[in-house]
Design an enzyme around this catalytic site. Structure first.
Site, mmCIF file in Angstrom:
data_model
loop_
_atom_site.group_PDB
_atom_site.id
_atom_site.type_symbol
_atom_site.label_atom_id
_atom_site.label_comp_id
_atom_site.label_asym_id
_atom_site.label_seq_id
_atom_site.Cartn_x
_atom_site.Cartn_y
_atom_site.Cartn_z
ATOM 1 N N GLY A 267 63.889 62.594 50.768
ATOM 2 C CA GLY A 267 65.028 63.619 51.174
ATOM 3 C C GLY A 267 65.376 63.834 52.649
ATOM 4 C CB ALA A 268 64.956 65.993 54.653
ATOM 5 C CD GLU A 304 62.154 68.075 55.223
ATOM 6 O OE1 GLU A 304 61.377 68.170 56.181
ATOM 7 O OE2 GLU A 304 62.248 67.668 54.267
ATOM 8 C CG HIS A 307 57.392 70.414 57.121
ATOM 9 N ND1 HIS A 307 56.137 70.305 56.709
ATOM 10 C CD2 HIS A 307 57.973 69.386 56.218
ATOM 11 C CE1 HIS A 307 56.030 69.614 55.584
ATOM 12 N NE2 HIS A 307 56.950 69.045 55.401
#
Ligand code: B3K
Ligand code: ZN
Length: 881
Positions: A267-268, A304, A307
């Site tokens: 995904g990323a 993200e 994170h």
């Protein structure tokens, strides 16, 4: 042959690194043939390394070493050793500077790991071990260094040059080249390194943090996509605000960049200050992206971003600890989405993922604990167990400690370990300390695999007004773990009285009731709870909100399920009761189909369904969830021997029978929805669209001309992709000429938009029609298909193998052979994608003897192939073990 087999790495063998890197200066000269990488490492012996000084070992794969200098002196070939995986230098001093010069070929890198090119853009993917495909380095997460990165490239082709941190210098060079130097003020492991070079446009915005700092927000995309970034940018700002408000966490750099590329394995990626995304999770416009796409973008952008604290500021000591950052960050993105949309709908969606993907994984040969003990290829452990079960484990801390206790625990964890690489034990210790709780037994959620089964049995004593609930737990064996110890399981529950109201809950020994919904902590193999002052026989509502990732077995009657479906104050359990009722009905029909008995719609179920459908006060989004039947995958898991044909026949029969019985009610919803206002992405509008399109799908099973007409009109005139694709999905399953017309028109309209073309592939790959495999084979030859693009592989091949059980499991075995061919073809290009695809064969033991043989023979054929990747080798060998 024996000794060339890939070997497993064990958690118990963990040793701290022998050398640390304080700072690294990288210089990339990007070329059309090859790229030169020069790396200057400032290293020193690790004072915490136990034992004698060691040789310096740097990891590296597929690199061409051009020169090596230690403290400025060129090393001679006899002074170091290079093999396929590493470079070692014996006898290095206490502290030293090492210069490593290598050449790599990003243009030929089809694994999409390390430095590679995607539509003319240079980009990187380093997690977990991609950095070692860029240069020789102690590529492990517990080595954290300050990075300075200089990128040199031809200016005309690559006007934009990016890396982590802040831009500190840029300028022109000879020969039409230019350079940029980036410096990351935060120490980081190599897996968070990123580099980008390309011809990109920048969408810019800014965000002022709670403490008043201004952060520049930049999204980089190809020119053609510049009008599809608004939603991603809005989502980013929402995520930044949410983390400040919920956990007091602020962003820490002055710039946050996101790049979208078309070729991406997942995904990323949360690289510090420079996230790289699969374009699927950035680009959206109402006419190109569905509501589900919009939601996924918000979730992944949030993930993200989150994170940055849970992953980057505090990272993992080793890859066995992956869930430390992933489980926690998934929990954070789930909560973020729940706050932005509908909490109940989000919970239902998340539990669906858990049951459709994680429970099967936990029941198969690849089952592993949330913190695995060993791996052959770490990329195989970015699993639904590490991510989604890991998130459930975090949710259980939240349930046990309460929102405030959890927040304190998270703060303690982040303060205590900021800038460190730590373990899930460190996380648990912080939670236990902040919450003042003994979580010793809770730790088993990290070390024991398998889905626990919780059995519930209730009895009511009218004379004593006591309701006794007996809960017991067990956990099936998983590879390498025959016996399990009892888990610490939070069981949230309520008791409903005869009118469906929640009763006050008072356990024996308590002086007064404590609320109407509470959490029991099941710790033993069996525990009994006595509720007092219960005026009438209650119906228990168990595991409210799905408070633990377990299989609940409760002896509900069908009448009780219908009662809970209508009255439970917990929206998740209302949905759940409906699903359980539907599952029973569907499984019984599957058995009828197997026995050749005629199929008949269960009247009680139909009545309960009708009552739900006609509940005009219900939230449309929840209604859509309630009216959706359990998936074929879920139903297959409930059978001792899965029978995809029987399940498909039963489920299709029920869909048609319900459509016939409630055609007016479904049509009434369609009409009502026409009055639900213009297109908007707000949750209420999304809810209406999901309900309307569900009703349309039911009605289309009848293929009546007026419905087909309605469907065609929605396809042609829909002003948003959700409506258009929902209509097209119905047409793709239909037999009429509209099918081909619609598919053709859709492709012509969207042929230039790869993400929309992916949807077109997926609809055809998941069609119920019997000739689907043939169509998929033909589509692999279509000019828009590209086996090197993971999104295309997932959209066509993955969708067929993972998302079309009825066709994939065709008794001829043709689906399995097709998968075998694709895995072998892909393994040479992109092992990660190949190994994921192979996941569709791992559960072969779940099927009848004939299918078992067919599936096994594909696994054996794959395992016998020459030059297999570690990724595919591990999945195939463990599946057969
Ligand atoms: N951390 C990355 C996953 C990397 C996978 C490498 N095979 C994306 C995420 O979870 O945010
Ligand atoms: Zn993640």
């Amino acid at each position: 042959m024996e000794d060339t087999k890939p070997r497993a790495i064990y958690l118990q063998d963990y040793l701290p690194p022998a050398y640390l890197v304080d700072a690294v200066a990288l210089r990339f000269e990007l070329g059309e043939e090859s790229t030169r990488v020069s790396s200057r490492l400032h290293c020193r012996r690790n004072p915490d390394f136990p034992g004698e000084p060691q040789a310096l070992v740097l990891f590296g794969r597929q690199l061409f070493l051009t020169s090596l200098l230690l403290d400025g002196r060129q090393l001679q070939p006899g002074e170091y050793r290079v093999d396929e995986e590493s470079l070692s230098i014996p006898g290095v001093p206490e502290s030293f500077c090492l210069e490593v010069n290598t050449e790599i070929r990003p243009q030929e890198n089809t694994s999409l790991e390390g430095l590679y090119k995607s539509s003319g853009i240079f980009c990187t993917q380093c997690e977990a071990q991609g950095f070692r495909k860029i240069t020789y380095y102690p590529d492990r997460p517990d080595v954290m260094a300050s990075f300075t990165t200089t990128i040199v490239a031809e200016k005309a082709r690559y006007p934009v040059l990016l890396s982590n941190g802040n831009l500190v210098e840029q300028g022109e060079l000879d020969g039409g080249r230019h350079f940029a130097t980036w410096q990351d003020p935060f120490k980081k492991p190599s897996y968070l390194f990123a580099l980008v070079a390309g011809d990109l446009v920048r969408i810019a915005d800014s965000f002022t943090t709670a403490s008043g700092r201004e952060v520049q927000l930049h999204i980089y995309v190809e020119q053609r996509n510049r009008d599809k970034c608004d939603h991603a940018m809005r989502s980013l700002k929402k995520a930044m605000r949410w983390d400040e408000q919920t956990y007091g966490l602020e962003y820490d750099l002055d710039i946050y960049m996101i790049l979208a590329v078309d070729d991406f394995n997942m995904g990323a990626m949360e690289n510090k200050g420079l996230n790289i995304f699969n374009s699927k999770y950035v680009l959206a416009r109402p006419d190109t992206a569905t509501d589900a796409d919009y939601q996924a973008i918000e979730g992944v952008i949030g993930h993200e971003y989150f994170h940055n604290w849970t992953g980057n500021r505090v990272t993992c000591r080793d890859w066995f600890q992956l869930s430390l950052k992933e489980g926690l960050t998934v929990f954070r993105d789930q909560e973020f989405s729940a706050d932005m949309t509908s909490r109940a709908v989000k919970r239902i969606d998340d539990v669906r993922v858990l049951r459709n993907a994680q429970f099967p994984e936990d029941a198969g040969p690849m089952a592993h604990p949330v913190r695995p003990d060993s791996y052959v290829e770490i990329n195989n452990f970015y699993t639904t167990t590490v991510y989604n079960k890991g998130a459930e484990v975090i949710r259980m801390y939240h349930t046990l400690l309460g929102a405030e206790g959890f927040r304190k625990g998270l703060q303690l964890y982040l303060e205590r370990h900021d800038g460190q690489a730590v373990t899930t034990d460190d996380f648990l210790a912080a939670m236990a300390e902040a919450g003042g709780r003994d979580l010793g037994q809770f730790a088993l959620w990290y070390s024991q695999a398998g889905t626990p089964v919780v059995q519930a049995q209730g009895s009511y004593d009218a004379a004593g007004r006591v309701y006794t609930l007996k809960l017991s737990q067990s956990c099936p064996p998983t590879p390498g773990q025959q016996e399990k110890r009892p888990f610490h399981i939070p069981v949230a529950l309520g008791l409903l009285d005869l009118d469906g109201n929640d009763l006050p809950l008072q356990l024996e020994g308590e002086t007064a009731p404590l609320g109407t919904s509470r959490v029991l902590e099941l710790r033993a193999a069996e525990q009994t709870y006595r509720f007092v002052n219960v005026p009438s026989p209650p119906v228990p509502s168990l595991l409210r909100g799905f408070s633990a990732p377990v299989q609940l077995q409760a002896d509900y009657t069908e009448a009780e399920l219908a009662f809970l479906m209508a009255h439970d104050s917990d929206p998740f359990n209302r949905w759940e009761a409906g699903q359980q009722l539907a599952s029973r009905v569907l499984l019984k029909l599957a058995a009828d189909h197997q026995a050749g008995r005629p199929l008949q719609l269960d009247e009680a179920f139909a009545a309960a369904f009708g009552k739900t459908l006609c509940d005009s006060d219900a939230d449309p989004a929840l209604l859509a969830q309630a009216l959706a039947l359990p998936t074929e995958t879920y139903l297959a898991e409930q059978m001792a021997v899965a029978d995809p044909e029987a399940i498909h026949a039963a489920r299709e029969f029920v869909r048609r029978a319900l459509a016939e019985k409630f055609r007016h009610e479904f049509a009434a919803v369609l009409e009502a929805s026409a009055r639900s206002g213009p297109y908007s992405i707000e949750p209420a509008a999304v809810g209406w669209r999901s309900l309307k399109n569900l009703c349309l799908a039911y009605l289309m099973t009848l293929e009546e001309p007026s419905t087909v007409d309605h469907c065609c009109r929605q396809f042609q005139n829909g002003d948003n992709m959700t409506d258009v694709i929902a209509a097209l999905a119905c047409l793709v399953n239909s037999a009429g000429p509209e099918r081909q017309q619609a598919l053709g028109a859709f492709y012509e309209k969207w042929r230039e938009d790869p993400l929309v073309v992916d949807k077109w592939f997926t609809l055809q790959a998941t069609s119920k029609r019997p000739d689907t495999l043939e169509q998929v084979r033909l589509l692999m030859e279509h000019p828009a298909f590209n086996i090197r693009n993971p999104n295309k592989v997932r959209a066509l091949v993955g969708a067929f193998c993972h998302g079309n059980p009825a066709r994939f499991h065709d008794r001829s075995g043709a689906g399995y052979a097709f998968l075998g061919d694709r895995v072998l073809e892909l393994d040479r290009l992109n092992p990660q994608v190949a190994a994921r695809l192979l996941g569709a064969l791992t559960r072969w033991r779940k099927y009848d003897g004939a299918r078992q043989e067919l599936m096994k023979s594909q696994l054996q054929r794959i395992l016998a192939a020459e030059g297999l990747s570690r990724d595919v080798y591990e999945v195939a060998s463990k599946s057969l073990a």
